[in-house]
Design a protein around this motif. Structure first.
Motif, PDB file in Angstrom:
ATOM      1  N   GLU A  21     -19.091 -31.647 -12.228  1.00  0.00           N
ATOM      2  CA  GLU A  21     -20.424 -31.998 -11.764  1.00  0.00           C
ATOM      3  C   GLU A  21     -20.697 -33.455 -12.105  1.00  0.00           C
ATOM      4  OE1 GLU A  21     -22.554 -29.365 -10.707  1.00  0.00           O
ATOM      5  OE2 GLU A  21     -24.550 -30.217 -10.809  1.00  0.00           O
ATOM      6  N   SER A  22     -21.009 -34.238 -11.113  1.00  0.00           N
ATOM      7  CA  SER A  22     -21.269 -35.636 -11.345  1.00  0.00           C
ATOM      8  C   SER A  22     -22.729 -35.818 -11.727  1.00  0.00           C
ATOM      9  CB  SER A  22     -20.957 -36.421 -10.065  1.00  0.00           C
ATOM     10  OG  SER A  22     -21.261 -37.769 -10.246  1.00  0.00           O
ATOM     11  N   ASP A  25     -25.499 -38.180  -7.723  1.00  0.00           N
ATOM     12  CA  ASP A  25     -25.164 -37.619  -6.431  1.00  0.00           C
ATOM     13  C   ASP A  25     -25.150 -38.735  -5.396  1.00  0.00           C
ATOM     14  OD1 ASP A  25     -26.719 -35.309  -4.109  1.00  0.00           O
ATOM     15  OD2 ASP A  25     -24.667 -36.014  -4.311  1.00  0.00           O
ATOM     16  N   SER A  27     -24.162 -38.656  -2.376  1.00  0.00           N
ATOM     17  CA  SER A  27     -24.308 -38.276  -0.969  1.00  0.00           C
ATOM     18  C   SER A  27     -25.649 -38.738  -0.410  1.00  0.00           C
ATOM     19  CB  SER A  27     -24.158 -36.768  -0.800  1.00  0.00           C
ATOM     20  OG  SER A  27     -25.063 -36.088  -1.631  1.00  0.00           O
ATOM     21  N   LYS A  28     -26.625 -38.965  -1.290  1.00  0.00           N
ATOM     22  CA  LYS A  28     -27.902 -39.459  -0.787  1.00  0.00           C
ATOM     23  C   LYS A  28     -27.808 -40.932  -0.371  1.00  0.00           C
ATOM     24  CE  LYS A  28     -29.671 -40.570  -5.382  1.00  0.00           C
ATOM     25  NZ  LYS A  28     -30.553 -40.159  -6.465  1.00  0.00           N
TER      26      LYS A  28
ATOM     27  N   ARG B  18     -16.216 -36.582   0.980  1.00  0.00           N
ATOM     28  CA  ARG B  18     -15.759 -36.801  -0.380  1.00  0.00           C
ATOM     29  C   ARG B  18     -14.302 -37.218  -0.453  1.00  0.00           C
ATOM     30  NH1 ARG B  18     -19.846 -33.393  -3.413  1.00  0.00           N
ATOM     31  NH2 ARG B  18     -21.485 -33.506  -1.890  1.00  0.00           N
TER      32      ARG B  18
END
Lengths: 114, 98
Positions: A21-22, A25, A27-28, B18
């Motif tokens: 788990e980073s 995040d 991706s936003k 990813r």
């Protein structure tokens, strides 16, 4: 002490779920312009196109800013277009959105009128 | 690309955005690549391969030192570039030639 024991039980279950788990995040930030700073003083900005958990980044339309001794922090000097680049996660020290920052006059300089 | 996926430990992630970093470098194998180091050094060469630590094997290599403003050494054959100091990789880049 008693609550610590209860918390320990749920933590064990969480560990099995979250392995990679980073804390950030990314991706936003996809398809947004971000600014990246590297070890060694290099800075770059570009549109984030991809990333991985090791913080390797893919940036498009990348502009690199380089710092010289006389340069201090002038960004317009010594910039160059790099296009599509991969940034090594091992070298990244800071990531922030390009929109979220602006240059301000140095707030630490004290004008001393003698 | 399949070999890289097998050795990559983060297999729980979906393959969407990813995986883009590794794929991009992988697609560059066989073509010119421009490597920017943490210091003022840059390397341009043909990418033959790389490993999980992004140590790179390059061919027909030109090494640039940016501060003295000049090309340093042109090395042929193959080099193994230590990935410890790599900051950026530019696929298809030609380097800092002005």
């Amino acid at each position: 002490m008693a609550s610590g024991g209860g918390g320990g039980g749920s933590k064990m279950a969480d560990k099995e779920k979250k392995k990679k788990e980073s804390i950030l995040d990314l991706s936003k930030y996809i398809d947004k312009t971000i600014r990246v700073k590297f070890q060694g003083g290099r800075e770059a900005s570009g549109v984030l196109k991809g990333f991985d958990p090791l913080l390797n980044l893919v940036l498009d339309g990348t502009i690199e800013y380089m710092r010289d001794p006389d340069d201090q922090y002038k960004l317009t000097e010594d910039t160059r277009q790099l296009g599509l680049v991969v940034c090594r996660g091992t070298s990244v020290v800071l990531i922030c959105p390009q929109d979220g920052m602006e240059a301000i006059p140095n707030p630490f300089i004290q004008q001393q009128d003698g | 690309m399949a070999a890289n996926a097998a050795t990559n430990p983060s297999q729980l992630l979906p393959l969407g955005n990813r995986r883009r970093s590794r794929e991009l470098v992988d697609k560059c194998i066989g073509s010119r690549i421009h490597i920017v180091m943490k210091s003022d050094k840059e390397i341009v060469g043909t990418l033959l391969g790389f490993d999980d630590f992004v140590n790179m094997v390059l061919e027909d290599v030109t090494e640039f030192e940016i501060t003295p403003e000049g090309r340093r050494i042109t090395k042929l054959d193959q080099i193994l570039l230590n990935g410890n100091n790599i900051t950026m990789l530019v696929p298809g880049g030609e380097g800092p030639e002005v």
